[in-house]
Design an enzyme around this catalytic site. Sequence first.
Site, PDB file in Angstrom:
ATOM      1  N   GLY A 139       9.995   7.392 -18.674  1.00 47.90           N
ATOM      2  CA  GLY A 139      11.192   7.633 -17.886  1.00 47.90           C
ATOM      3  C   GLY A 139      11.079   8.651 -16.772  1.00 47.90           C
ATOM      4  O   GLY A 139      12.070   8.932 -16.096  1.00 47.90           O
ATOM      5  N   GLY A 141       9.404   8.516 -13.827  1.00 45.74           N
ATOM      6  CA  GLY A 141       9.562   7.938 -12.495  1.00 45.74           C
ATOM      7  C   GLY A 141      11.022   7.711 -12.161  1.00 45.74           C
ATOM      8  O   GLY A 141      11.494   8.056 -11.075  1.00 45.74           O
ATOM      9  N   LYS A 142      11.750   7.150 -13.095  1.00 39.57           N
ATOM     10  CA  LYS A 142      13.182   6.904 -12.891  1.00 39.57           C
ATOM     11  C   LYS A 142      13.936   8.222 -12.756  1.00 39.57           C
ATOM     12  O   LYS A 142      14.817   8.357 -11.904  1.00 39.57           O
ATOM     13  CB  LYS A 142      13.739   6.082 -14.050  1.00 39.57           C
ATOM     14  CG  LYS A 142      15.163   5.635 -13.851  1.00 39.57           C
ATOM     15  CD  LYS A 142      15.596   4.691 -14.958  1.00 39.57           C
ATOM     16  CE  LYS A 142      16.977   4.142 -14.684  1.00 39.57           C
ATOM     17  NZ  LYS A 142      17.404   3.201 -15.727  1.00 39.57           N
ATOM     18  N   GLU A 165       4.633  -1.496  -3.083  1.00 43.83           N
ATOM     19  CA  GLU A 165       3.725  -2.591  -3.397  1.00 43.83           C
ATOM     20  C   GLU A 165       4.510  -3.632  -4.193  1.00 43.83           C
ATOM     21  O   GLU A 165       5.396  -3.284  -4.978  1.00 43.83           O
ATOM     22  CB  GLU A 165       2.550  -2.077  -4.220  1.00 43.83           C
ATOM     23  CG  GLU A 165       1.660  -1.124  -3.446  1.00 43.83           C
ATOM     24  CD  GLU A 165       0.495  -0.616  -4.286  1.00 43.83           C
ATOM     25  OE1 GLU A 165       0.237  -1.164  -5.376  1.00 43.83           O
ATOM     26  OE2 GLU A 165      -0.148   0.337  -3.834  1.00 43.83           O
ATOM     27  N   TYR A 172      12.061  -0.449  -8.565  1.00 40.50           N
ATOM     28  CA  TYR A 172      13.021   0.081  -7.598  1.00 40.50           C
ATOM     29  C   TYR A 172      14.352  -0.666  -7.570  1.00 40.50           C
ATOM     30  O   TYR A 172      15.380  -0.070  -7.257  1.00 40.50           O
ATOM     31  CB  TYR A 172      12.404   0.093  -6.193  1.00 40.50           C
ATOM     32  CG  TYR A 172      11.254   1.061  -6.076  1.00 40.50           C
ATOM     33  CD1 TYR A 172      11.466   2.435  -6.153  1.00 40.50           C
ATOM     34  CD2 TYR A 172       9.952   0.613  -5.905  1.00 40.50           C
ATOM     35  CE1 TYR A 172      10.419   3.332  -6.062  1.00 40.50           C
ATOM     36  CE2 TYR A 172       8.892   1.503  -5.803  1.00 40.50           C
ATOM     37  CZ  TYR A 172       9.133   2.862  -5.882  1.00 40.50           C
ATOM     38  OH  TYR A 172       8.092   3.747  -5.790  1.00 40.50           O
TER      39      TYR A 172
END
Length: 197
Positions: A139, A141-142, A165, A172
């Site tokens: 979690g 990155g989020k 990418e 995202y």
Amino acid sequence: MFLGGTISTPPASLRLRSTLNPQNAVTQSSSQATFPAAMQRKPPSYSISDEDLESRGFLLRRTTEGLNLDQLNSVFAAVGFPRRDTAKIEVALQHTDALLWVEYEKTRRPVAFARATGDGVFNAIIWDVVVDPSFQSCGLGKAVMERLIEDLQVKGICNIALYSEPRVLGFYRPLGFVSDPDGIKGMVFIRKQRNKK
């Protein structure tokens, strides 16, 4: 990709000063500013609270203070980014409008990072979103993206974009990013290579 939503400009009184560019800061005393209830921002709702992150040994940082650029470069390399000259990373960070990184308390190393550049009023582009592979799928990155987006929106930034990418588009989209909104296509200048004779 672009953050979906309505494009609008909030009043200047709602914009906060940047933590990275204090010379450009405009401040207003809280005693001077009163807002109707409809204009007041609700506290952000994050998928993982700051307290939960801290209880797991993750410290959120919004300045470059304590950020070891060699260690950050190692995270970049670990996710497949090219290794960068740390002097150039330092220059890039000096021109960054907002950033958020996560320090793992046990090792004092950066394990997640993202930053944004822009005009400080209307537009921002998010760059260098990375999570150390050893800490992926928990979690971070989020958590970084939710907070960076919120930081930009609080400053009044309406248009938030990023390059992605194809393999991570699915990361995202739940955060509100859309590809090609209303047919808008991003374009990138690529310098032509000169033919060597």
